[in-house]
Design an enzyme around this catalytic site. Structure first.
Site, mmCIF file in Angstrom:
data_model
loop_
_atom_site.group_PDB
_atom_site.id
_atom_site.type_symbol
_atom_site.label_atom_id
_atom_site.label_comp_id
_atom_site.label_asym_id
_atom_site.label_seq_id
_atom_site.Cartn_x
_atom_site.Cartn_y
_atom_site.Cartn_z
ATOM 1 N N GLU A 158 0.947 -13.477 7.430
ATOM 2 C CA GLU A 158 1.578 -14.123 6.276
ATOM 3 C C GLU A 158 2.873 -14.837 6.657
ATOM 4 O O GLU A 158 3.718 -14.284 7.363
ATOM 5 C CB GLU A 158 1.880 -13.072 5.195
ATOM 6 C CG GLU A 158 2.439 -13.648 3.911
ATOM 7 C CD GLU A 158 1.471 -14.574 3.177
ATOM 8 O OE1 GLU A 158 0.252 -14.356 3.272
ATOM 9 O OE2 GLU A 158 1.941 -15.530 2.531
ATOM 10 N N ASP A 159 2.987 -16.064 6.153
ATOM 11 C CA ASP A 159 4.224 -16.832 6.304
ATOM 12 C C ASP A 159 4.721 -16.908 7.743
ATOM 13 O O ASP A 159 5.928 -16.789 8.019
ATOM 14 C CB ASP A 159 5.305 -16.293 5.340
ATOM 15 C CG ASP A 159 4.949 -16.606 3.880
ATOM 16 O OD1 ASP A 159 3.951 -17.324 3.649
ATOM 17 O OD2 ASP A 159 5.648 -16.124 2.980
ATOM 18 N N LYS A 204 2.588 -9.187 -1.769
ATOM 19 C CA LYS A 204 1.182 -9.270 -1.349
ATOM 20 C C LYS A 204 0.535 -7.883 -1.423
ATOM 21 O O LYS A 204 -0.627 -7.737 -1.815
ATOM 22 C CB LYS A 204 1.085 -9.806 0.088
ATOM 23 C CG LYS A 204 1.441 -11.283 0.191
ATOM 24 C CD LYS A 204 0.247 -12.134 0.552
ATOM 25 C CE LYS A 204 0.276 -13.393 -0.186
ATOM 26 N NZ LYS A 204 -0.064 -14.651 0.286
ATOM 27 N N TYR A 208 -3.304 19.612 5.117
ATOM 28 C CA TYR A 208 -2.554 19.610 6.377
ATOM 29 C C TYR A 208 -3.088 20.732 7.265
ATOM 30 O O TYR A 208 -4.284 21.044 7.233
ATOM 31 C CB TYR A 208 -1.055 19.745 6.029
ATOM 32 C CG TYR A 208 -0.132 19.426 7.157
ATOM 33 C CD1 TYR A 208 -0.290 18.277 7.926
ATOM 34 C CD2 TYR A 208 0.901 20.301 7.479
ATOM 35 C CE1 TYR A 208 0.563 18.004 8.983
ATOM 36 C CE2 TYR A 208 1.766 20.034 8.537
ATOM 37 C CZ TYR A 208 1.584 18.885 9.286
ATOM 38 O OH TYR A 208 2.431 18.630 10.326
#
Ligand SMILES: NC(=O)C1=CN([C@@H]2O[C@H](COP(=O)(O)OP(=O)(O)OC[C@H]3O[C@@H](n4cnc5c(N)ncnc54)[C@H](O)[C@@H]3O)[C@@H](O)[C@H]2O)C=CC1
Ligand SMILES: CC(=O)C(=O)O
Ligand SMILES: [Mg+2]
Length: 439
Positions: free
Chosen positions: A207-208, A165, A110
């Protein structure tokens, strides 16, 4: 409906034959047995966890009752819902690849160290590929309108599928999948939203997303974004289906280009399957859908129509179905020697066992002929090649790699074989690299 998965914890006296009695009792009630795990094995008794798929709660009760009436000291301890349990707290998390233990670690990971890396990337944005996770991150974008075959249940209800997925991308090819849940299906709004966030990702997996709006969304994003975009329900499914068709043809001695193929349901998956088969060189591809506009799209791409489902079933050698309608194909419609791929999830148009009983030479459902066999390797290969898009030659290379990886007697390889995803990604990477050279 046949997607109630439960785990039955059964105790049997430790005597050979008792497990057989239990599995026969489950089979007699037509329960579908999955994994069997031995939880405890003692001299007197053995406890096993048996996963069983049932049609519904009533069916589950029949299975339970059959086991309970065996006698012989066999008893059920519990019936658990392991699927729900596995989803507690979600299936994915963003994790760091570095440890932060010392002040030095903190300053490297960081501030202040990180600032110099930001400036490197500002000077040369290409460096983001090496110094960030962008090149390994895939946005999994849904609007929730066609979640499996469950219909328009919304993006949040579809999140378990998107997380699934992401698990598969991580597990099989080491990519990070990040679900993006849209609350709009308007193509202008979807395209605009993705255009504003794409730069944090190496690729976009749609997707879908239901049809027909999925077609415009994918086409526009492909044209307007400099990174690979693929609607998995379209092209991932088409790749795996092509591979299954080629394998089935090989096994039955049929020339795939001369086979007569019938596609039932011409939505996202069905139309892409038709286009893929035509691109491969199959000449007789017929389609049927209850929507007239879907039939118009079929004709636009060169597919032919049949008058009815019955005609289609009677006249085609290979039947593929992606309608989302459980039980649409009746056993009496199946022709002797036919190849039947009933791919709707979670429940197919006909169960493979029923299709085989009715005379089919090969039958499979969406559990085995599933885009998971293709999409992890396709995305990994495209990202490894730094491809700007996923093209038909890359998809056909993926299908051929799957075919070459199929063992004798299999219709499609298991996605649990890590070597499968490696060969698919290599084939896609090579095809992409070849295309770049030829440009
Ligand atoms: N096995 C796999 O890898 C995959 C399976 N699928 C499954 O395929 C099914 C459809 O998915 P999508 O194509 O994304 O949905 P979609 O909604 O885009 O397409 C469904 C199509 O089927 C048509 N249809 C519905 N009932 C019909 C009937 N009785 N006769 C003729 N046509 C009919 C609809 O009009 C629509 O065009 C779902 O169940 C999904 O789970 C989808 C993608 C991958
Ligand atoms: C497998 C998949 O993507 C579906 O059924 O929608
Ligand atoms: Mg899907």
């Amino acid at each position: 409906m046949r997607h109630l998965i439960r785990n039955i914890i059964v105790e049997t006296p430790s005597k050979p034959g008792n497990l057989g009695l239990v599995t026969s009792a489950i089979g007699a009630a037509e329960g579908d047995i999955g994994d069997i795990k031995t939880i405890k094995s003692g001299p007197l008794s053995t406890v096993r966890d048996i996963s069983v798929t049932c049609k519904d709660e009533v069916h589950l009760q029949q299975v339970v009752q059959n086991i309970e009436t065996i006698g012989n000291g066999i008893s059920i301890h519990a019936v658990t819902d392991d699927v729900l349990k596995a989803h507690e707290g979600g299936k994915i998390a963003m994790k760091s690849t570095l440890d932060v233990r010392s002040l030095g670690d903190l300053q490297r990971v960081y501030t202040p160290g990180v600032a110099s890396v930001c400036l490197e990337i500002e000077k040369d944005p290409e460096q983001a590929k090496y110094f960030t996770s962008i090149g390994k991150s895939v946005a999994i974008v849904t609007d929730g309108t066609a979640i499996l075959g469950l219909g328009n249940i919304g993006s949040v209800a579809g999140m378990p599928v998107m997380e699934g997925k992401a698990v598969l991308l991580d597990h099989f090819v080491g990519l990070s999948g990040i679900p993006i849940l849209l609350d709009t299906s308007d193509p202008d709004e979807v395209v605009e939203t993705i255009k504003h966030i794409y730069q944090g990702f190496g690729a976009i997996l749609l997707e879908d997303i239901g049809s027909p709006h999925c077609f415009e969304i994918e086409e526009r994003l492909k044209a307007e974004l400099p990174i690979p975009v693929m609607h998995d329900d379209q092209h991932g499914t088409a790749v795996v289906t092509l591979a299954a068709v080629l394998n089935a043809c090989k096994a039955t001695g049929v020339d795939p280009t001369k086979a007569v193929v019938g596609q039932i349901g011409l939505g996202a998956a069905g139309l892409a399957i038709v286009r893929m088969l035509l691109a491969y060189g199959v000449k007789d591809v017929f389609g049927i859908d209850r929507q007239p506009d879907a039939m118009e799209r079929l004709h636009k791409y060169g597919g032919k129509s049949k008058d009815s489902l019955e005609d289609m079933m009677a006249e085609c050698d290979i039947i593929i179905a992606t309608t989302g309608v459980e039980g649409l194909i009746k056993p009496e419609m199946v022709r002797e020697g036919q190849i039947i791929l009933a791919l709707s999830n979670p429940n197919p148009e006909i169960l493979p066992t029923e299709a085989i009983k009715a005379g089919a030479a090969f039958a499979a459902d969406g559990r085995s002929v599933n885009n998971v066999v293709g999409f992890p390797g396709i995305f990994r290969g495209a990202l490894d090649a730094e491809a700007k898009e996923i093209t038909y030659p890359m998809l056909i290379a993926a299908a051929e790699a799957i075919v070459n990886h199929t063992r004798k007697g299999e219709l499609i390889p298991t996605p649990l074989d890590p070597a499968l995803h490696l060969v698919v990604s290599r084939a896609v990477e090579e095809a992409a690299t070849l295309e770049k050279k030829n440009v």
